[in-house]
Design a protein around this motif. Structure first.
Motif, PDB file in Angstrom:
ATOM      1  N   THR A   1       4.967  -3.774   3.393  1.00  0.00           N
ATOM      2  CA  THR A   1       5.712  -3.792   4.650  1.00  0.00           C
ATOM      3  C   THR A   1       4.826  -4.364   5.764  1.00  0.00           C
ATOM      4  O   THR A   1       3.602  -4.365   5.660  1.00  0.00           O
ATOM      5  CB  THR A   1       6.175  -2.375   5.029  1.00  0.00           C
ATOM      6  OG1 THR A   1       5.029  -1.512   5.124  1.00  0.00           O
ATOM      7  CG2 THR A   1       7.118  -1.820   3.964  1.00  0.00           C
TER       8      THR A   1
ATOM      9  N   ASN B   1       0.743  -4.448   4.975  1.00  0.00           N
ATOM     10  CA  ASN B   1      -0.102  -3.387   4.440  1.00  0.00           C
ATOM     11  C   ASN B   1      -0.002  -3.354   2.915  1.00  0.00           C
ATOM     12  O   ASN B   1       0.659  -4.204   2.303  1.00  0.00           O
ATOM     13  CB  ASN B   1       0.273  -2.027   5.055  1.00  0.00           C
ATOM     14  CG  ASN B   1       1.760  -1.720   4.893  1.00  0.00           C
ATOM     15  OD1 ASN B   1       2.377  -2.151   3.922  1.00  0.00           O
ATOM     16  ND2 ASN B   1       2.329  -0.981   5.840  1.00  0.00           N
ATOM     17  N   ASN B   2      -0.629  -2.341   2.308  1.00  0.00           N
ATOM     18  CA  ASN B   2      -0.668  -2.262   0.848  1.00  0.00           C
ATOM     19  C   ASN B   2       0.700  -2.007   0.231  1.00  0.00           C
ATOM     20  O   ASN B   2       0.916  -2.297  -0.954  1.00  0.00           O
ATOM     21  CB  ASN B   2      -1.632  -1.146   0.420  1.00  0.00           C
ATOM     22  CG  ASN B   2      -3.064  -1.447   0.816  1.00  0.00           C
ATOM     23  OD1 ASN B   2      -3.449  -2.614   0.890  1.00  0.00           O
ATOM     24  ND2 ASN B   2      -3.849  -0.415   1.075  1.00  0.00           N
ATOM     25  N   LYS B   3       1.632  -1.472   1.020  1.00  0.00           N
ATOM     26  CA  LYS B   3       2.969  -1.193   0.512  1.00  0.00           C
ATOM     27  C   LYS B   3       3.892  -2.398   0.601  1.00  0.00           C
ATOM     28  O   LYS B   3       5.046  -2.345   0.174  1.00  0.00           O
ATOM     29  CB  LYS B   3       3.583  -0.017   1.279  1.00  0.00           C
ATOM     30  CG  LYS B   3       2.813   1.286   1.117  1.00  0.00           C
ATOM     31  CD  LYS B   3       3.477   2.396   1.912  1.00  0.00           C
ATOM     32  CE  LYS B   3       2.702   3.712   1.763  1.00  0.00           C
ATOM     33  NZ  LYS B   3       3.316   4.800   2.554  1.00  0.00           N
TER      34      LYS B   3
END
Length: 372
Positions: free
Chosen positions: A278, A274-276
């Motif tokens: 993770t 995902n964007n984070k």
């Protein structure tokens, strides 16, 4: 149906003449052959799709993709057929598993190779979006790098340009203030900075001279600032800062359409995060299970061959193999015997030839003997 059945028997690598004698084994080998055939079909589609992206934009891309897909599918078909047909059912379970282990590893590798291009097609929409985001981010990074390099390279000129702007702003404020004071002096408004005498007197002339100096200085600063702005603008064009812009939506769509296999493969891997940064478990499992499905599909014929008990076909095939081996041994022994007889005959011929030569030489010597 007879033709289809015989075709799948051929795909399974079975000895058709022997298999026809045992109807109880027919369905098993039809299933094995069908699995091998459809695995080769998926491999052909997968290889063709991958090759299409390799030659994307070429007018012959479709032709290249079809040719490579057929060649790749045929190669996988031949390999799968060999893997299944080469498993010997004569030994113990452990020996069969040991025998099948390298074949299973090879089948796993084939399954991975087959599944990847098809995964790229299944997640095509998500891959395009990921590529567009990556291209836009890369363009922003490029622009930021160009701006940073430009600012570092022309730091002195930019500092001078900034000083000229500040001086220009300060002069414009002073000129407006001086012009207001001059008007007050001319109209006789009494303040702490004006005399209060009406008319264009001495004090008014002094303020007019100060205003004139500031206006002349403003003209000089403005001219220098224009030259510096033009110089910096030319430098921006030269360094590529002015010509580099963020991609529009149309440009992003075009870039995503012509993206190569490597870029799409990278984007598919990035879908699992995902964007984070993770791992996105849902997307990861969706991609992984497709790969696992093709790996299982590729290994299925081997597993079927291992799990199936030793049937009459296997026993008959073992007897045929034993008979062929025995016949081959007899042929070898017969060839060796013939070779030995040929060798003995050649020795006898050579002996006779040498005997005739010696006899002839002795007769010649006797005939031409001289006496003292």
């Amino acid at each position: 149906m007879k033709k289809v059945t015989r075709f799948f028997w051929f795909c399974s690598g079975a000895h058709i003449g022997t298999l026809k004698k045992y109807p109880i084994e027919h369905n098993k080998f039809v299933g094995v052959g069908a699995t091998i055939f459809f695995t080769a079909l998926f491999a052909s589609l997968s290889g063709g799709y991958a090759m299409y992206f390799v030659f994307s934009g070429n007018p012959f891309a479709v032709i290249f993709a079809i040719l490579f897909g057929l060649i790749w599918g045929t190669a996988i078909f031949n390999m799968d057929r060999y893997i299944v047909s080469s498993i010997n059912k004569q030994g113990s379970v452990n020996s069969q598993i040991l025998q099948a282990t390298p074949r299973i590893l090879l089948a796993i590798m084939i399954g991975i190779v087959i599944s990847r291009p098809l995964e790229l097609k299944i997640f095509d929409k998500e891959i395009r979006q990921k590529l567009k985001t990556a291209y836009l981010k890369g363009q922003r990074t490029k622009i930021d790098t160009l701006q940073k390099t430009y600012q570092q390279k022309y730091a002195q000129e930019l500092g001078k340009n900034n000083d000229l702007k500040q001086e220009k702003d300060s002069l414009e404020k002073d000129i407006n203030r001086s012009r207001f004071l001059l008007n007050q002096e001319v109209f006789g408004d009494k303040t702490n900075q004006t005399s209060g005498i009406v008319g264009y007197g001495t004090y008014a002339k002094q303020k007019a001279d100060v205003l004139k100096e500031k206006e002349d200085r403003l003209k000089t600063v403005t001219a220098d600032l224009d030259k510096m702005d033009q110089y910096l603008s030319d430098r921006k064009d030269y360094e590529g800062v002015n010509g580099t812009r963020l991609f529009t939506e149309t440009q992003l769509d075009s870039l995503a359409n012509v993206a190569g296999f490597a870029d799409r493969n990278w984007a598919l891997g990035q879908l699992s995060y995902n964007n984070k940064g993770t791992r996105d478990l849902d997307t990861y499992l969706a991609i992984a299970f497709i790969g696992y499905l093709f790996i299982l599909f590729e290994c299925l014929p081997v597993f079927v061959k291992l799990m199936s008990p030793r049937g009459p076909y296997d026993k008959a095939l073992a007897k045929i193999a034993e008979a062929n081996t025995y016949a081959a041994e007899k042929d070898r022994e017969r060839d060796m015997l013939v070779t030995d007889k040929t060798y003995a005959h050649s020795v006898d011929v050579e002996f006779e030839n040498r005997k005739q030569i010696i006899t002839a030489q002795a007769a010649y010597d006797l005939e031409h003997q001289t006496y003292d």
